[in-house]
Scaffold this motif. Structure first.
Motif, PDB file in Angstrom:
ATOM      1  N   ASN A 160       0.741  -1.175  -0.230  1.00  0.00           N
ATOM      2  CA  ASN A 160       0.078   0.155  -0.028  1.00  0.00           C
ATOM      3  C   ASN A 160       0.977   1.318   0.126  1.00  0.00           C
ATOM      4  N   GLY A 161       2.033   1.160  -0.380  1.00  0.00           N
ATOM      5  CA  GLY A 161       3.094   2.372  -0.220  1.00  0.00           C
ATOM      6  C   GLY A 161       2.532   3.571  -0.993  1.00  0.00           C
ATOM      7  N   ASP A 162       1.690   3.295  -2.196  1.00  0.00           N
ATOM      8  CA  ASP A 162       1.318   4.480  -2.999  1.00  0.00           C
ATOM      9  C   ASP A 162      -0.052   4.947  -2.439  1.00  0.00           C
ATOM     10  N   ALA A 163      -0.768   4.346  -1.682  1.00  0.00           N
ATOM     11  CA  ALA A 163      -1.745   5.029  -0.999  1.00  0.00           C
ATOM     12  C   ALA A 163      -1.340   6.293  -0.179  1.00  0.00           C
ATOM     13  N   ASP A 164      -2.551   7.439  -0.062  1.00  0.00           N
ATOM     14  CA  ASP A 164      -2.048   8.640   0.846  1.00  0.00           C
ATOM     15  C   ASP A 164      -2.661   8.211   2.289  1.00  0.00           C
ATOM     16  N   VAL A 165      -1.556   8.297   2.853  1.00  0.00           N
ATOM     17  CA  VAL A 165      -1.870   7.750   4.360  1.00  0.00           C
ATOM     18  C   VAL A 165      -1.211   9.012   5.261  1.00  0.00           C
ATOM     19  N   THR A 166      -1.632   9.155   6.691  1.00  0.00           N
ATOM     20  CA  THR A 166      -1.119   9.972   7.478  1.00  0.00           C
ATOM     21  C   THR A 166      -0.176   9.554   8.553  1.00  0.00           C
ATOM     22  N   ASP A 167      -0.158   7.977   8.545  1.00  0.00           N
ATOM     23  CA  ASP A 167       0.906   7.679   9.441  1.00  0.00           C
ATOM     24  C   ASP A 167       1.217   6.206   9.410  1.00  0.00           C
ATOM     25  N   GLU A 168       2.182   5.441   9.755  1.00  0.00           N
ATOM     26  CA  GLU A 168       2.523   4.259   9.460  1.00  0.00           C
ATOM     27  C   GLU A 168       1.582   3.249   9.655  1.00  0.00           C
ATOM     28  N   SER A 169       0.713   3.419  10.816  1.00  0.00           N
ATOM     29  CA  SER A 169      -0.304   2.696  11.295  1.00  0.00           C
ATOM     30  C   SER A 169      -1.517   2.304  10.139  1.00  0.00           C
ATOM     31  N   SER A 170      -1.727   3.342   9.382  1.00  0.00           N
ATOM     32  CA  SER A 170      -2.662   3.420   8.201  1.00  0.00           C
ATOM     33  C   SER A 170      -2.210   2.493   7.302  1.00  0.00           C
ATOM     34  N   LEU A 171      -0.947   2.534   6.904  1.00  0.00           N
ATOM     35  CA  LEU A 171      -0.387   1.456   6.065  1.00  0.00           C
ATOM     36  C   LEU A 171      -0.382  -0.019   6.786  1.00  0.00           C
ATOM     37  N   LEU A 172      -0.197  -0.155   7.739  1.00  0.00           N
ATOM     38  CA  LEU A 172      -0.213  -1.618   8.455  1.00  0.00           C
ATOM     39  C   LEU A 172      -1.561  -2.025   8.524  1.00  0.00           C
ATOM     40  N   GLU A 173      -2.583  -1.080   8.912  1.00  0.00           N
ATOM     41  CA  GLU A 173      -4.010  -1.524   8.912  1.00  0.00           C
ATOM     42  C   GLU A 173      -4.448  -2.035   7.403  1.00  0.00           C
ATOM     43  N   LYS A 174      -4.054  -1.200   6.272  1.00  0.00           N
ATOM     44  CA  LYS A 174      -4.385  -1.560   5.141  1.00  0.00           C
ATOM     45  C   LYS A 174      -4.074  -2.941   4.624  1.00  0.00           C
ATOM     46  N   ALA A 175      -2.674  -3.439   5.382  1.00  0.00           N
ATOM     47  CA  ALA A 175      -2.073  -4.656   4.844  1.00  0.00           C
ATOM     48  C   ALA A 175      -2.625  -5.786   5.988  1.00  0.00           C
ATOM     49  N   GLU A 176      -3.629  -5.394   6.803  1.00  0.00           N
ATOM     50  CA  GLU A 176      -4.442  -6.084   7.665  1.00  0.00           C
ATOM     51  C   GLU A 176      -3.162  -6.710   8.688  1.00  0.00           C
ATOM     52  N   ILE A 177      -2.431  -5.770   9.076  1.00  0.00           N
ATOM     53  CA  ILE A 177      -1.269  -6.138  10.362  1.00  0.00           C
ATOM     54  C   ILE A 177      -1.846  -5.449  11.394  1.00  0.00           C
ATOM     55  N   GLN A 178      -2.057  -6.422  12.605  1.00  0.00           N
ATOM     56  CA  GLN A 178      -2.267  -5.783  13.951  1.00  0.00           C
ATOM     57  C   GLN A 178      -1.595  -4.792  14.440  1.00  0.00           C
ATOM     58  N   VAL A 179      -2.173  -3.778  14.931  1.00  0.00           N
ATOM     59  CA  VAL A 179      -1.374  -2.526  15.587  1.00  0.00           C
ATOM     60  C   VAL A 179      -1.716  -2.570  17.235  1.00  0.00           C
ATOM     61  N   SER A 180      -0.946  -2.274  17.790  1.00  0.00           N
ATOM     62  CA  SER A 180      -1.186  -2.157  19.245  1.00  0.00           C
ATOM     63  C   SER A 180      -1.044  -0.824  19.876  1.00  0.00           C
ATOM     64  N   LEU A 181      -1.932  -0.452  20.859  1.00  0.00           N
ATOM     65  CA  LEU A 181      -1.879   0.910  21.323  1.00  0.00           C
ATOM     66  C   LEU A 181      -0.841   1.227  22.607  1.00  0.00           C
ATOM     67  N   VAL A 182      -0.032   2.042  22.703  1.00  0.00           N
ATOM     68  CA  VAL A 182       0.743   2.121  23.745  1.00  0.00           C
ATOM     69  C   VAL A 182       0.338   3.644  24.470  1.00  0.00           C
ATOM     70  N   ILE A 183      -0.521   3.608  25.553  1.00  0.00           N
ATOM     71  CA  ILE A 183      -1.130   4.851  26.111  1.00  0.00           C
ATOM     72  C   ILE A 183      -0.337   5.417  26.939  1.00  0.00           C
ATOM     73  N   ARG A 184      -0.555   6.895  26.478  1.00  0.00           N
ATOM     74  CA  ARG A 184       0.106   7.931  26.899  1.00  0.00           C
ATOM     75  C   ARG A 184      -0.820   8.507  27.970  1.00  0.00           C
ATOM     76  N   PRO A 185      -0.331   9.078  29.153  1.00  0.00           N
ATOM     77  CA  PRO A 185      -1.137  10.107  29.981  1.00  0.00           C
ATOM     78  C   PRO A 185      -2.126  10.775  29.451  1.00  0.00           C
ATOM     79  N   PRO A 186      -3.352  10.828  29.707  1.00  0.00           N
ATOM     80  CA  PRO A 186      -4.446  11.613  28.938  1.00  0.00           C
ATOM     81  C   PRO A 186      -4.814  12.887  29.368  1.00  0.00           C
ATOM     82  N   PHE A 187      -3.971  13.584  29.965  1.00  0.00           N
ATOM     83  CA  PHE A 187      -4.315  14.939  30.521  1.00  0.00           C
ATOM     84  C   PHE A 187      -3.871  16.239  29.556  1.00  0.00           C
TER      85      PHE A 187
END
Length: 260
Positions: free
Chosen positions: A181-208
């Motif tokens: 999906n390298g030619d698709a317009d995306v805003t981050d790496e996670s978007s590319l991974l999602e399009k390739a159906e690769i699981q992405v986990s969240l690392v949670i930051r403090p929400p303040f």
């Protein structure tokens, strides 16, 4: 088992939203360019074996000299010219890496306040699961509107997260995502991974963190993390000492600090 890691710092944008005469990553924050703060954080991290800073082609030598003048060093610090889009710049950074790198952490050059803790947690999560991104839960009230800008409904934010960086990925998975999906317009790496159906986990930051000084000031416990708010002047971001908020990108219009 060890997992050699590299940081790719895309800093090739021109920050047009800030309406300044230079890219925002070169504005001053507590007396030093934003990019200096960003790269220094990764140069100090125990997991990072290589760093590639991706900058505008016309600022390549200037950026190299800038980091050297401010004492930012690393045994494997490289610079390369960026592309038209963020993903093109990241791909250019990947091309600079040696074959021994297993984990890639992509971090925006204009996010100078990144902590060692969040770098470590993103790295460790990528080692364990393949891909992970820093994120904070959405706190703003979100509205869905029609084409005439009339509010139709309030969006349930329960499962909504604001993607940030670092975004840490096993190199082979990121290469697959680019191949597919390298030619698709995306805003981050996670978007590319999602399009390739690769699981992405969240690392949670403090929400303040808020999106402007007034919102930030209303958050409980912020005093432990922020030394002083910074405001955008003619020459950059100014303040008596560096805020210690766990890293966020400087950007947006107006004359205040915006943390994303």
């Amino acid at each position: 088992m060890t997992y050699p890691a590299a940081a790719i710092i895309p800093a090739a944008g021109f920050g047009t939203r800030m309406r300044r005469d230079q890219p925002k990553q070169y504005l001053l924050l507590a007396g030093e360019p934003i990019l200096v703060h960003t790269v220094r954080a990764f140069a100090a991290n125990i997991h990072i074996d290589a760093i590639v800073v991706v900058v505008p082609a016309e600022l390549l030598e200037e950026s190299r000299d800038l980091l050297a003048r401010h004492g930012v060093t690393h045994p494997n610090l490289q610079f390369t010219a960026g592309g038209r889009r963020r993903q093109d710049s990241v791909r250019a950074g990947m091309a600079m890496l040696g074959s021994g790198i297993d984990i890639i952490l992509v971090h925006d050059g204009a996010r100078p306040l990144v902590s060692q803790d969040i770098i470590n947690r993103c790295f460790e999560s990528a080692v364990a699961g393949g891909a992970a991104i820093a994120a904070v839960p959405v706190k703003d009230t979100l509205k869905r509107a029609d084409d005439l800008a009339r509010v139709k409904t309030t969006v349930d934010r329960t499962s909504l997260w604001q993607a940030q960086t670092p975004q840490a990925i096993r190199r082979d998975l990121l290469e697959i995502a680019y191949q597919n999906n390298g030619d698709a317009d995306v805003t981050d790496e996670s978007s590319l991974l999602e399009k390739a159906e690769i699981q992405v986990s969240l690392v949670i930051r403090p929400p303040f963190l808020g999106r402007c000084p007034s919102a930030v000031l209303g958050q409980p416990g912020l005093e432990q993390h922020v030394g002083k708010l910074f405001f955008v002047g003619r020459r950059g971001l100014i303040g008596s000492r560096l805020a210690r908020v766990p890293g966020h990108r400087i950007g947006g219009r107006g004359r205040g600090l915006r943390l994303f």
